[in-house]
Each structure stands twice: as C-alpha cells, then as structure tokens.
Design a protein around this motif. Structure first.
Motif, PDB file in Angstrom:
ATOM      1  N   ILE A 784       0.841  -1.204   0.000  1.00 24.52           N
ATOM      2  CA  ILE A 784       0.000   0.000   0.000  1.00 24.52           C
ATOM      3  C   ILE A 784       0.872   1.248   0.000  1.00 24.52           C
ATOM      4  O   ILE A 784       0.640   2.199  -0.760  1.00 24.52           O
ATOM      5  CB  ILE A 784      -0.951  -0.011   1.220  1.00 24.52           C
ATOM      6  N   GLU A 785       1.883   1.267   0.839  1.00 24.70           N
ATOM      7  CA  GLU A 785       2.759   2.440   0.923  1.00 24.70           C
ATOM      8  C   GLU A 785       3.566   2.635  -0.351  1.00 24.70           C
ATOM      9  O   GLU A 785       3.736   3.758  -0.835  1.00 24.70           O
ATOM     10  CB  GLU A 785       3.696   2.303   2.134  1.00 24.70           C
ATOM     11  N   GLU A 786       4.072   1.532  -0.909  1.00 26.20           N
ATOM     12  CA  GLU A 786       4.916   1.630  -2.103  1.00 26.20           C
ATOM     13  C   GLU A 786       4.136   2.059  -3.342  1.00 26.20           C
ATOM     14  O   GLU A 786       4.670   2.763  -4.210  1.00 26.20           O
ATOM     15  CB  GLU A 786       5.598   0.279  -2.364  1.00 26.20           C
ATOM     16  N   THR A 787       2.868   1.657  -3.438  1.00 24.65           N
ATOM     17  CA  THR A 787       2.094   1.925  -4.653  1.00 24.65           C
ATOM     18  C   THR A 787       1.078   3.051  -4.488  1.00 24.65           C
ATOM     19  O   THR A 787       0.313   3.339  -5.407  1.00 24.65           O
ATOM     20  CB  THR A 787       1.341   0.650  -5.094  1.00 24.65           C
ATOM     21  N   ALA A 788       1.081   3.706  -3.332  1.00 30.32           N
ATOM     22  CA  ALA A 788       0.070   4.731  -3.059  1.00 30.32           C
ATOM     23  C   ALA A 788       0.115   5.856  -4.096  1.00 30.32           C
ATOM     24  O   ALA A 788       1.192   6.327  -4.478  1.00 30.32           O
ATOM     25  CB  ALA A 788       0.253   5.307  -1.667  1.00 30.32           C
ATOM     26  N   ALA A 789      -1.058   6.279  -4.541  1.00 31.04           N
ATOM     27  CA  ALA A 789      -1.149   7.411  -5.464  1.00 31.04           C
ATOM     28  C   ALA A 789      -0.941   8.725  -4.736  1.00 31.04           C
ATOM     29  O   ALA A 789      -0.476   9.704  -5.327  1.00 31.04           O
ATOM     30  CB  ALA A 789      -2.515   7.406  -6.154  1.00 31.04           C
ATOM     31  N   SER A 790      -1.285   8.747  -3.435  1.00 29.48           N
ATOM     32  CA  SER A 790      -1.112   9.970  -2.646  1.00 29.48           C
ATOM     33  C   SER A 790      -1.198   9.625  -1.165  1.00 29.48           C
ATOM     34  O   SER A 790      -1.647   8.541  -0.782  1.00 29.48           O
ATOM     35  CB  SER A 790      -2.174  11.017  -3.012  1.00 29.48           C
ATOM     36  N   LEU A 791      -0.762  10.590  -0.339  1.00 34.09           N
ATOM     37  CA  LEU A 791      -0.791  10.414   1.112  1.00 34.09           C
ATOM     38  C   LEU A 791      -1.384  11.662   1.750  1.00 34.09           C
ATOM     39  O   LEU A 791      -0.909  12.779   1.529  1.00 34.09           O
ATOM     40  CB  LEU A 791       0.618  10.172   1.661  1.00 34.09           C
ATOM     41  N   LEU A 792      -2.445  11.477   2.518  1.00 33.13           N
ATOM     42  CA  LEU A 792      -3.063  12.559   3.273  1.00 33.13           C
ATOM     43  C   LEU A 792      -2.791  12.298   4.747  1.00 33.13           C
ATOM     44  O   LEU A 792      -3.123  11.226   5.266  1.00 33.13           O
ATOM     45  CB  LEU A 792      -4.568  12.597   3.002  1.00 33.13           C
ATOM     46  N   VAL A 793      -2.182  13.257   5.416  1.00 31.15           N
ATOM     47  CA  VAL A 793      -1.810  13.104   6.815  1.00 31.15           C
ATOM     48  C   VAL A 793      -2.690  14.013   7.671  1.00 31.15           C
ATOM     49  O   VAL A 793      -2.782  15.223   7.421  1.00 31.15           O
ATOM     50  CB  VAL A 793      -0.324  13.446   7.045  1.00 31.15           C
ATOM     51  N   PHE A 794      -3.339  13.420   8.675  1.00 30.30           N
ATOM     52  CA  PHE A 794      -4.111  14.202   9.638  1.00 30.30           C
ATOM     53  C   PHE A 794      -3.284  14.373  10.905  1.00 30.30           C
ATOM     54  O   PHE A 794      -2.824  13.387  11.489  1.00 30.30           O
ATOM     55  CB  PHE A 794      -5.431  13.503   9.980  1.00 30.30           C
ATOM     56  N   LYS A 795      -3.101  15.625  11.297  1.00 35.21           N
ATOM     57  CA  LYS A 795      -2.348  15.924  12.508  1.00 35.21           C
ATOM     58  C   LYS A 795      -3.295  16.409  13.592  1.00 35.21           C
ATOM     59  O   LYS A 795      -4.264  17.112  13.307  1.00 35.21           O
ATOM     60  CB  LYS A 795      -1.288  16.986  12.228  1.00 35.21           C
ATOM     61  N   PRO A 796      -3.030  16.042  14.847  1.00 34.73           N
ATOM     62  CA  PRO A 796      -3.900  16.523  15.926  1.00 34.73           C
ATOM     63  C   PRO A 796      -3.718  18.019  16.154  1.00 34.73           C
ATOM     64  O   PRO A 796      -2.656  18.581  15.867  1.00 34.73           O
ATOM     65  CB  PRO A 796      -3.441  15.707  17.136  1.00 34.73           C
ATOM     66  N   SER A 797      -4.762  18.658  16.648  1.00 31.81           N
ATOM     67  CA  SER A 797      -4.696  20.077  16.969  1.00 31.81           C
ATOM     68  C   SER A 797      -3.766  20.294  18.155  1.00 31.81           C
ATOM     69  O   SER A 797      -3.661  19.444  19.051  1.00 31.81           O
ATOM     70  CB  SER A 797      -6.097  20.589  17.313  1.00 31.81           C
ATOM     71  N   LYS A 798      -3.055  21.411  18.175  1.00 30.09           N
ATOM     72  CA  LYS A 798      -2.127  21.713  19.267  1.00 30.09           C
ATOM     73  C   LYS A 798      -2.852  22.177  20.517  1.00 30.09           C
ATOM     74  O   LYS A 798      -2.260  22.288  21.585  1.00 30.09           O
ATOM     75  CB  LYS A 798      -1.121  22.776  18.815  1.00 30.09           C
TER      76      LYS A 798
END
Length: 799
Positions: A784-798
């Motif tokens: 999944i990581e090697e062939t991913a078309a894109s990566l969306l990262v959700f970060k927690p609020s500070k």
C-alpha cells in the motif's frame, strides 16, 4: 482606434481574469487526497494512503482517531450523497428539488422513521463504544463541512451545509430498511385484483412459493372474509421519484475448503441495488493496532455493511420476507375520530408535519394513525378509496438495535461472536453470508419474524377491526432459516425461497429460482474452485430457465403462415442456450416475446395502470415460468373479444407476431440487426443529471451491457412499451475474498469511489465494471505504501 484597442484589451484581460478565477474556483471544489491537515479531536497522527482507485487505507493508533478520519475522507468524496440519504426519512427532499417531491416527503414522514429515530437515540448508552465511534465518525464529517470545499451540487441547488448528528445515521438506516420492502407494491394490488376479478383470477397467480422450485436448504446441527374497496397503490411512483438508489436483490455464495482448489474458504457477494451516481458503496480500509476492516460503507453510516479482514468476511443479500401488513380500518359511523377494534372504539392519533419546499411555501399536512400504523389514504394519493387503510411495519414496532448489530458484526473475532450480533438486526430482512479463515461457512436470515393465525395470508389487505388477523407472536431468532457448515460444503442466496423450519414456510416476496438454479448447477459441478473461476462465475450471463420456457412455447406456434426470416429466428431461439451476449439476437427476440405474452395475458383484465404496477413487483417475475406452463387458465382469455375464448396457443402466436412487428419498427426488417447491445444499456444517473444540459457532466454512461435480469450477472430493467431495456439495477459491487491469499482478493465498483464529479475517481472504474474486470483489494501495508497514489496526513490540533 486606440480607444477601441484599449477597450478590447480591457475586455480580454477581464475575460481572462474571469476564466482564471473560474478555473481556480472549480479546482478548489475537488477532494484533497494529498498533504497535511489538522483534524481537531484526534490524539495522534493518522496516515491515509490513497491507492490508484482512490480507496483510503487509514492507519491510526486508536479506533476513535481512525473513525474520525474515516468520517472526513468519506465526506469529502460523498457529502452530497450523505445529504440526500439523511433527508429522506425526515421529509427533506422537497427543500432540495421542489414541489415534485412533496408527495414523496409526505409518504416517508408518515412511515414514522424520524420519530422512531428520536425515540431510539434518547435511549442510547452514550458511553458505549458503538456510540463513541459513531460520534467520532460524525466529528470527521462535520469538520469537513466546516473547513472543506463545498461540493458543486450544493451551489447548484442553493442548499446550505449543516452538521450531521447520530439521528442522521439512524434515519439513513431506516430508509435502507424501507427501500427493501416489496409489500407496498404487491399487497394493495393483489387485494384490488381480487375485489375486481374474484378469487379464480387471483388463485392462478404465483402468489405462494411453488414447492417444485429450488429453495435454499436449512442446516442446523442439534446440540445435546376480506373487506372490499377499490384501492390503487401508487407507492411505486412515489419511490421512483427518489433521487437515491433502492435495494432490490443480490447474489452470494461461500465455498467450504472442500470445494476449493487451495483448501481455504472463498467468499463471493454482489448485492443488487439500483444504479446511480455516485454508486452506493464507499470502500475504506481502516487499520488500528486492535482493529482492521476492509469495508463497504453507506453514506453517513460509520460501520461497514460488507467487510472482511484476514480472519473473516461477511456480506448480504435480501431475505425478501414479508415485514409489512396492510389493514382495512373501520371508522365510527357518527364520530370520525374513532376506529373500531375487537375491544371497542379507539381514538385515531393525529400527526402534523411541516415540509419545506424549494421556491414555494412550507406545506403543512396531517395524517392519522391507528394501532397498526399510519393511515395511507390521502397521503400523496397512494391509496384511493373511502375505506381507511393503515400500514403495519415491523421496523418501527420493536426496539431498534440495528447499529449495535452492525457494530457487533464488525468487531467480532470469530463465528460465535459474529452470530451473537445478528438477532439485533430486526429489519430489513437480510441473508447474512459468512466465511472465515478457519474454514467455517454460514448463512443466516436475519429479521424479526412473526406468526399469523392459520389461513391468514399477509399478501392481501387484512381486516383491522375484527382482531382475528393480528400477529400472534414473535419467533425466536433460533427459528430463522440458516445453514452453518452444511455437508454439501457451500452456502448461497439468490433471494429465492428458504426452506421451512418447524413446519412453517415464511411468507415473503421471494424472487424466482432462476439465479439459484444456475448457482447450484455451477457450484455442484466441481470441487476445485479458485479466485479466477469464482470471478468468472460472478459474470455468468446464462439463464437455465428461459430457453426451456421458450422452447415449450415454440411448440405451440402454427408455423405455416410464418416467413422464412421468422422460421430462421424461431429455429435459433429453439436452439438458444440462454446466454445474453451483446451480439445475441435470440436474447432480444425472447424479451420482446415475453413482454407481449405478459401484455396479451394480463392487460385486458388488469387495465394499463394496474398492469404496469404488476410489472413493478417480484410477482410478475415469479409468474413467468409458472404461468406459461399452465395449458389452461382463466387469464389466457382476452375479455375484450366477447365472441371467443382465447387459448395459450393463440396468445403465444399473437405475442410472437406483436414482438416481430415491434422489432421491425425499432430496428428495421433485417433480423441480423436485432442485437442485444442496441436495446440493453446501462447509464448511472445523478440527481442533477436529470437536467439535460448537465447530463453528460454528472451521469456516467450509457454503455451496452451483457447479462439480463435473473441471471447471475443480474442486469435488471423495467418492462414497458418502449421495447428498450434500460438497466436500472444490478451488482453494486462484485467482491471475492480468497482466504488462501486474502491480500490478493478482488472487487470492483460500478463507477468510481468518489461522488464528486471533479474527482479523478468519479468514474474511473465504470468501463472496468462493464467489461467484467476486477481490481485488487489491497491489505498489505508495504505494498500500500509503495504503490500509493497519494498520502493525506491528519495531525492533531495543538490546543
């Protein structure tokens, strides 16, 4: 001249700025599959890998973060679909589409789904994990609503975005429960026919299950005088106005290790639902240290209804049991506020509802209820006549634990835990299909079944005043049809009649045996099934029933007056193997003949309106083979020809002549041009696509498609006078899980993962689907990581 050049330059510059601004605006409406976003409420970072088909693989450190992220990504691809689904039960469609939907809103409000939801939610344990995860999912949706781009449909309809609540989840499930129901199309029609024509006509219809047809076998191991009125049901027309798809059927089979090449369970499921754009299911792969599911979600529902992991897989078909009963009510002769019961007169309950109407005034309407349910007279003209008719629906009459059931199914670790969740699903009636890595295969019919007095048929409107046609008792879930690890080494369902238990056959609106016969025929023929052969079986387009039936009818024809072309086509039809390829002429000729046989048999007695209603029921499908086998019968006679009594032979000959004439008119005199692809097409309609100028932008298709109704590759359509077979329902997904290699299991969606027409995933699977191709359901993290078309990262609020 210089001034003119300056003016032109200004105009061109302005136009360029407008175009650039418009392009920037349009681009801003696309879903965002890449980058980093802050998601308020999550505890740790969440990674969402999108594969080549836009399917999110959500990696989180805990379930709450995972479900909140799921809510956000689901909303950015399907918010418009979520919006429409939550509006149905609470009568909110007229606010979007205007006065044409007022009748539909009245009908669904009268069902009481929204009121039932309010009562259910008030009794929820808000600290339970089911509710906690549901609220986390809703938080994700609502953050997208607050911060994400507005889908283009909201601009086109002028609708404002509003937050979602847990009530919306339950209302969506309530609509799903009703969209399965077939009684509302069938019971009033049968009662009307009996009242108009008499018992002799009705008794010759395929109302009850034919014991000579194929029924689903159970397997359990042992451990230590009707009221008469003129009624016309127009519920079908109300349902047809819905801008969302309805659930109609399904196939599934699960093969034991003894039936497979690699000695592991193979699971196949293709739920049949009306085609629409966006398609019904949203795929998502959710992974945490303690939870993993690759699931198929309804818009606005947190837990998948179809799903698998490395340990088990589950899916569904429609059970088709009867969970709606209609009752004639008797109003007091001098006090219209009361109705009769066996214990005396009771007061009608009066309900007032408001409906907001786009570009119009708010509509206020009242309806009344009895102990059975809403009185349908004067609600969108669904029931015509003076005698009140109420509708009793099991969904709103017992405790609602459906979401608890879905949660239990999704979190179950084995077959025993899974089975414990099933009694909570009381409606709609579902065939739950199960397979696991340990070699278990199972089928359970989930529904709240009940017993009626002997000789009472729930296929007709019942007497609501006598007390003699009321439910006697609910049956325990252990009485429901099921099969767990049967000795024939597979389980299946094709919406056909299940066998009896404890000497009782459950009433329902089961589909004919056609698909079931073919499934059993193929499964019984070999013991070395693998992923490839199973995938081919899901695409099977051969009817085992139609060729036998047409061959019998051909024997009835007097061929002496037929032309050479007609004799050639008859001979081809006689030798037809029932396969529905695009180039088949026999397929097209068969369906034209079948339609005219039905028309020439029933329309003279039923009239055009009721005949069209008949064609919208499962009853007509069940009657085709059943009826044509009857050499003598009252329906064969055309009552408009008073000087003669027609026979089956004469109806067959006339129907062939009518079919031939219509094909010449539609496709010309050369029969070689009468190919299936010209008449059998699939288009996925979007609600906005009803506007002709926007059709190409929002709709997907049309495509010529193989298959037909009631073959395994079930591409169903409505019979009408056009002679065109525009596919309206079929496989909402095809998915096959092979536990010998679960990471290479396969599936497909009818159009694409996204409901946003600006997304590259809006229709990227449409041609694959039509061509019978599949794609991998990826589960391996490294892949999944090697062939991913894109990566969306959700970060927690500070904060």
């Amino acid at each position: 001249m210089k001034k003119l050049k300056k003016v032109l330059l200004v105009l061109i510059s302005t136009l360029c700025l407008v175009v650039i601004g418009l392009l920037i605006f349009i681009n801003s409406l696309k879903p965002d599959y890449n980058g980093k976003k802050t998601l308020s409420g999550i505890q740790t970072e969440v990674n969402v890998f999108y594969d080549a088909y836009g399917i999110p693989h959500i990696y989180a450190n805990n379930k709450e973060d995972a479900f909140q992220s799921l809510g956000y990504v689901h909303a950015q691809d399907r918010l418009w679909q979520m919006e429409l689904l939550r509006r149905i039960a609470k009568g909110g469609l007229s606010e979007v589409f205007g006065k044409d939907l007022v009748g539909t809103d009245k009908f669904f409000l009268s069902l009481g789904i929204d009121d039932y939801t309010t009562e259910t939610v008030s009794n929820l344990d808000m600290e339970s994990e089911m509710v906690t995860l549901s609220n986390a999912y809703l938080d994700g949706i609502n953050q997208f609503i607050a911060e994400g781009p507005t889908p283009v449909e909201f601009y086109l309809t002028g609708l404002e975005k509003e937050p979602f609540s847990i009530e919306d989840v339950y209302n969506t499930m309530g609509y799903m429960a009703f969209s399965f129901a077939m009684a509302h199309k069938t019971d009033p029609l049968l009662t009307n026919l009996r009242n108009q024509l008499g018992d002799e006509y009705v008794n010759e219809l395929a109302i009850e299950s034919d014991t000579s047809t194929l029924w689903i076998k159970n397997f359990k191991k042992t451990v230590s005088d009707s009221l008469k009125t003129n009624i016309t049901a127009n519920v079908t027309s109300v349902m047809e106005k819905l801008p969302v798809p309805k659930f109609v059927g399904s196939n599934s089979w699960v093969l034991s290790p003894e039936k497979t090449k690699n000695g592991k369970v193979i699971f196949a499921n293709d739920p049949h639902i009306e085609f629409a754009q966006p398609s019904v299911w949203y795929e998502a792969h959710v992974i945490t240290p303690e939870y993993e599911k690759y699931g198929y979600h309804l818009a606005g529902v947190p837990f998948p209804i179809l799903a698998h992991d490395r340990n088990l897989a589950f899916g569904l078909t429609m059970f088709e049991n009867d969970d709606i009963d209609f009752y004639f009510e008797e109003t007091h002769p001098s006090d219209s506020t009361k109705y009769k019961t066996e214990s005396g007169w009771k007061n009608y309950e009066y309900v007032t509802k408001n409906i907001k109407v786009k570009d119009g005034e708010t509509t206020i309407f009242k309806y009344k209820k009895t102990r059975h349910g809403p009185v349908l007279n004067n609600i969108a003209d669904q029931i015509k006549g003076e005698t009140p008719i109420s509708m009793s629906w099991i969904y709103t009459q017992v405790d609602n634990e459906i979401m608890k059931g879905l949660y239990g199914m999704c979190t179950a670790k084995d077959i025993d835990e899974f089975k414990k969740a099933l009694p909570k699903i009381h409606a709609p009636g579902l065939n739950i299909m199960y397979g696991d890595a340990k070699g278990n295969v199972a089928w359970w019919a989930t529904a709240k079944l009940y017993q009626m007095p002997d000789s009472v048929s729930t296929k007709f409107v019942l007497n609501g005043a006598s007390g003699e046609e009321e439910r006697l008792d609910y049956l325990d879930f252990s009485e429901n049809p099921s099969a767990i690890n049967p000795p024939w080494n597979y389980v299946y369902s094709a919406n056909n009649q299940p066998d009896s238990i404890s000497g009782m056959v459950y009433p329902g609106y089961y589909l004919p045996e056609n698909r079931a016969v073919r499934i059993v025929e193929l499964l019984s023929s070999k013991d070395d099934w693998d992923l490839e052969s199973t995938s081919k079986m899901t695409l099977d387009i051969t009817s085992p029933i139609n060729p036998k039936m047409v061959s019998e009818l051909i024997k009835l024809l007097d061929i002496t007056p037929l032309s050479n072309d007609q004799l050639v086509q008859l001979d081809a039809l006689k030798n037809w193997d029932g396969t529905y390829t695009l180039e088949s002429t026999s397929a097209l000729l068969y369906h034209r003949c079948e339609y005219y046989v039905l028309k020439n048999t029933f329309e003279d007695e039923m009239g055009t309106e009721q005949f069209n209603q008949f064609l919208a029921t499962h009853l007509f499908k069940r009657h085709i083979a059943f009826g044509t086998r009857k050499e003598k019968g009252i329906w064969w006679d055309n009552i408009t020809t008073k000087d003669k009594v027609e026979t089956r032979d004469e109806i067959a000959l006339k129907s062939f002549a009518d079919a031939w004439k219509s094909l010449v008119a539609d496709f010309g005199p050369d029969p070689s041009e009468w190919t299936w692809d010209k008449a059998h097409t699939l288009e996925h309609p979007h609600p906005i696509g009803q506007v002709e100028s926007l059709r190409k932008f929002f709709n997907v298709g049309p495509y010529p498609v193989e298959g037909t109704q009631e073959v395994i590759n079930n591409m169903s359509f409505k019979y009408d006078s056009t002679g065109l077979y525009r596919v309206s329902s079929g496989p909402s997904t095809r998915r096959i899980i092979d536990f010998s290699d679960v990471e290479n299991s396969i599936s497909i969606l009818p159009t694409g993962q996204s409901g946003n027409p600006l997304s590259k995933y809006y229709k990227d699977q449409a041609e694959l689907f039509v061509n019978g191709e599949f794609r991998k359901m990826m589960m391996n993290k490294e892949e999944i990581e090697e062939t991913a078309a894109s990566l969306l990262v959700f970060k927690p609020s500070k904060e």
